[in-house]
Design an enzyme around this catalytic site. Structure first.
Site, mmCIF file in Angstrom:
data_model
loop_
_atom_site.group_PDB
_atom_site.id
_atom_site.type_symbol
_atom_site.label_atom_id
_atom_site.label_comp_id
_atom_site.label_asym_id
_atom_site.label_seq_id
_atom_site.Cartn_x
_atom_site.Cartn_y
_atom_site.Cartn_z
ATOM 1 N N GLY A 1 2.684 2.174 10.566
ATOM 2 C CA GLY A 1 3.605 3.299 10.426
ATOM 3 C C GLY A 1 4.348 3.673 11.690
ATOM 4 O O GLY A 1 4.951 4.737 11.762
ATOM 5 N N SER B 1 3.806 -2.227 10.172
ATOM 6 C CA SER B 1 5.257 -2.202 10.374
ATOM 7 C C SER B 1 5.955 -3.493 9.949
ATOM 8 O O SER B 1 6.890 -3.952 10.607
ATOM 9 C CB SER B 1 5.581 -1.842 11.829
ATOM 10 O OG SER B 1 5.142 -0.516 12.109
ATOM 11 N N HIS C 1 -9.259 0.869 5.096
ATOM 12 C CA HIS C 1 -7.910 1.036 5.660
ATOM 13 C C HIS C 1 -7.995 1.975 6.868
ATOM 14 O O HIS C 1 -8.805 2.909 6.890
ATOM 15 C CB HIS C 1 -6.965 1.616 4.608
ATOM 16 C CG HIS C 1 -5.540 1.667 5.080
ATOM 17 N ND1 HIS C 1 -5.052 2.714 5.844
ATOM 18 C CD2 HIS C 1 -4.520 0.790 4.940
ATOM 19 C CE1 HIS C 1 -3.780 2.477 6.131
ATOM 20 N NE2 HIS C 1 -3.427 1.311 5.595
ATOM 21 N N GLU D 1 -6.377 4.448 7.851
ATOM 22 C CA GLU D 1 -6.297 5.889 7.594
ATOM 23 C C GLU D 1 -7.614 6.425 7.032
ATOM 24 O O GLU D 1 -7.988 7.574 7.299
ATOM 25 C CB GLU D 1 -5.103 6.183 6.672
ATOM 26 C CG GLU D 1 -3.794 6.037 7.435
ATOM 27 C CD GLU D 1 -2.618 5.532 6.615
ATOM 28 O OE1 GLU D 1 -2.620 5.658 5.381
ATOM 29 O OE2 GLU D 1 -1.681 4.975 7.234
ATOM 30 N N GLU E 1 -4.993 -5.192 10.573
ATOM 31 C CA GLU E 1 -3.985 -4.148 10.709
ATOM 32 C C GLU E 1 -4.245 -3.369 11.989
ATOM 33 O O GLU E 1 -5.024 -2.397 11.984
ATOM 34 C CB GLU E 1 -4.062 -3.194 9.513
ATOM 35 C CG GLU E 1 -3.768 -3.850 8.178
ATOM 36 C CD GLU E 1 -3.235 -2.831 7.196
ATOM 37 O OE1 GLU E 1 -2.079 -2.967 6.780
ATOM 38 O OE2 GLU E 1 -3.948 -1.879 6.876
ATOM 39 N N GLY F 1 2.962 -1.164 4.146
ATOM 40 C CA GLY F 1 2.904 0.241 3.785
ATOM 41 C C GLY F 1 4.272 0.790 3.449
ATOM 42 O O GLY F 1 4.790 0.596 2.355
ATOM 43 N N GLY F 2 4.905 1.443 4.407
ATOM 44 C CA GLY F 2 6.177 2.138 4.176
ATOM 45 C C GLY F 2 7.234 1.298 3.471
ATOM 46 O O GLY F 2 7.904 1.774 2.545
ATOM 47 N N ASN G 1 0.860 -1.189 0.000
ATOM 48 C CA ASN G 1 0.000 0.000 0.000
ATOM 49 C C ASN G 1 0.892 1.232 0.000
ATOM 50 O O ASN G 1 1.555 1.515 0.997
ATOM 51 C CB ASN G 1 -0.893 -0.014 1.251
ATOM 52 C CG ASN G 1 -1.618 1.306 1.432
ATOM 53 O OD1 ASN G 1 -1.859 2.025 0.464
ATOM 54 N ND2 ASN G 1 -1.957 1.631 2.674
ATOM 55 N N TRP G 2 0.884 1.929 -1.109
ATOM 56 C CA TRP G 2 1.792 3.070 -1.240
ATOM 57 C C TRP G 2 1.268 4.337 -0.572
ATOM 58 O O TRP G 2 1.948 5.366 -0.583
ATOM 59 C CB TRP G 2 2.059 3.356 -2.723
ATOM 60 C CG TRP G 2 2.994 2.368 -3.358
ATOM 61 C CD1 TRP G 2 3.667 1.346 -2.726
ATOM 62 C CD2 TRP G 2 3.371 2.310 -4.731
ATOM 63 N NE1 TRP G 2 4.438 0.659 -3.630
ATOM 64 C CE2 TRP G 2 4.276 1.227 -4.880
ATOM 65 C CE3 TRP G 2 3.031 3.047 -5.866
ATOM 66 C CZ2 TRP G 2 4.843 0.876 -6.108
ATOM 67 C CZ3 TRP G 2 3.596 2.708 -7.086
ATOM 68 C CH2 TRP G 2 4.494 1.636 -7.201
ATOM 69 N N LYS G 3 0.070 4.301 -0.055
ATOM 70 C CA LYS G 3 -0.535 5.500 0.549
ATOM 71 C C LYS G 3 -0.433 6.665 -0.452
ATOM 72 O O LYS G 3 -0.535 6.439 -1.646
ATOM 73 C CB LYS G 3 0.123 5.826 1.888
ATOM 74 C CG LYS G 3 0.165 4.629 2.843
ATOM 75 C CD LYS G 3 0.885 4.982 4.125
ATOM 76 C CE LYS G 3 1.198 3.771 4.973
ATOM 77 N NZ LYS G 3 0.252 3.576 6.068
#
Ligand code: PEP
Length: 255
Positions: A177, A217, A99, A101, A171, A238-239, A12-14
């Site tokens: 993150g 993470s 998600h 966010e 999640e 993600g990151g 997930n590149w956000k």
């Protein structure tokens, strides 16, 4: 993990990676990661980069593309939104629904997430339904209550056939993150809770086929351990999915 559930590794590149960076990323990732029929690889770039992703991946039918969010109406006066049929037309085959966010930054409710998941399936996309508790909810002993409420809201909105096709991502909000991942034991416990509810709703055989991903993470050095945990069928990253070499390591972990 049952042998029938092929590991799903998703990035997930956000709100990172425009169309140019997307093309550069996939040129590097395609060199670093060779097709593996035993894995499902999915990327969720920003919607504006889906076409560039599809273009860059023309020779890589093993890598699927999804969008991070869609609205539940197919078209209309909803400035700034993207619909599921539009995402499908652009080449997406998956969508993230709920998600953390979207829930916690943009205020999406369980009902919003359910409507979005339903609209996604109706448009031919597969929804990856994200659930997870906050740190306060975990400290209050409410993990199961929260994640089952979030899952139930979506399952109730889907046809039985659609419900059988969902992917679920556990999640925990406090792990996203933050650099603090859930332990494999905590992930296994939550995934077991979700699997049992899927079995109640879909029957054991169908529930046994639903991939449940862990996200929060994940890095190259913990991916293998998390993927090996009971009932963990994949990873939503993600990151660490923004680095082609690192994500190639995660995509191959445990193989
Ligand atoms: C995510 O965005 O779904 C996620 C899990 O992020 P991170 O891997 O950065 O914690």
């Amino acid at each position: 993990m049952a042998a029938v559930r092929k590991p799903v590794i998703a990035g997930n590149w956000k709100m990172h990676m425009g169309p140019v960076a997307t093309g550069e990323f996939f040129a590097a990732f395609a060199r670093a990661y060779q097709p593996d029929a035993g894995r499902t690889i999915i990327f969720f770039p920003p919607a504006i980069s889906v076409t560039a992703a599809r273009e860059a991946l023309r020779a890589r039918g093993d890598i699927a593309i999804g969008v991070q969010n869609t609205y539940w109406q197919p078209k209309g006066a909803f400035t700034g939104e993207v619909s599921a049929p539009m995402a499908r037309e652009a080449g997406a085959t998956y969508v993230l629904a709920g998600h953390s966010e979207r829930r916690h930054v943009f205020g999406e409710t369980d009902q919003d997430v359910a409507r979005k998941a339903r609209a996604a399936f109706d448009a031919g996309l597969t929804a990856v339904v994200c659930v997870g508790e906050t740190l306060d909810e975990r400290r209050a002993g409410r993990v199961d209550e929260v994640i089952l409420r979030q899952l139930d809201a979506v399952l109730e909105a889907l046809t039985p056939e659609q419900a059988a096709d969902v992917l679920v991502a556990y999640e925990p909000v406090w792990a996203i993150g933050t650099g603090v991942n859930a332990t494999p034991e905590d992930a296994a416990a939550a995934h077991g809770t979700l699997r049992r509810r899927l079995a109640e709703r879909l029957g054991g055989a169908r529930a046994g086929l639903v991939p449940i991903l862990y996200g929060g993470s994940v890095k190259p050095d913990n991916a293998g351990t998390l993927l090996a945990a009971t009932d963990v069928d994949g990873l939503l990253v993600g990151g660490a999915s923004l680095d082609p070499a690192g994500f190639a390591l995660i995509a191959a972990s445990g193989a």
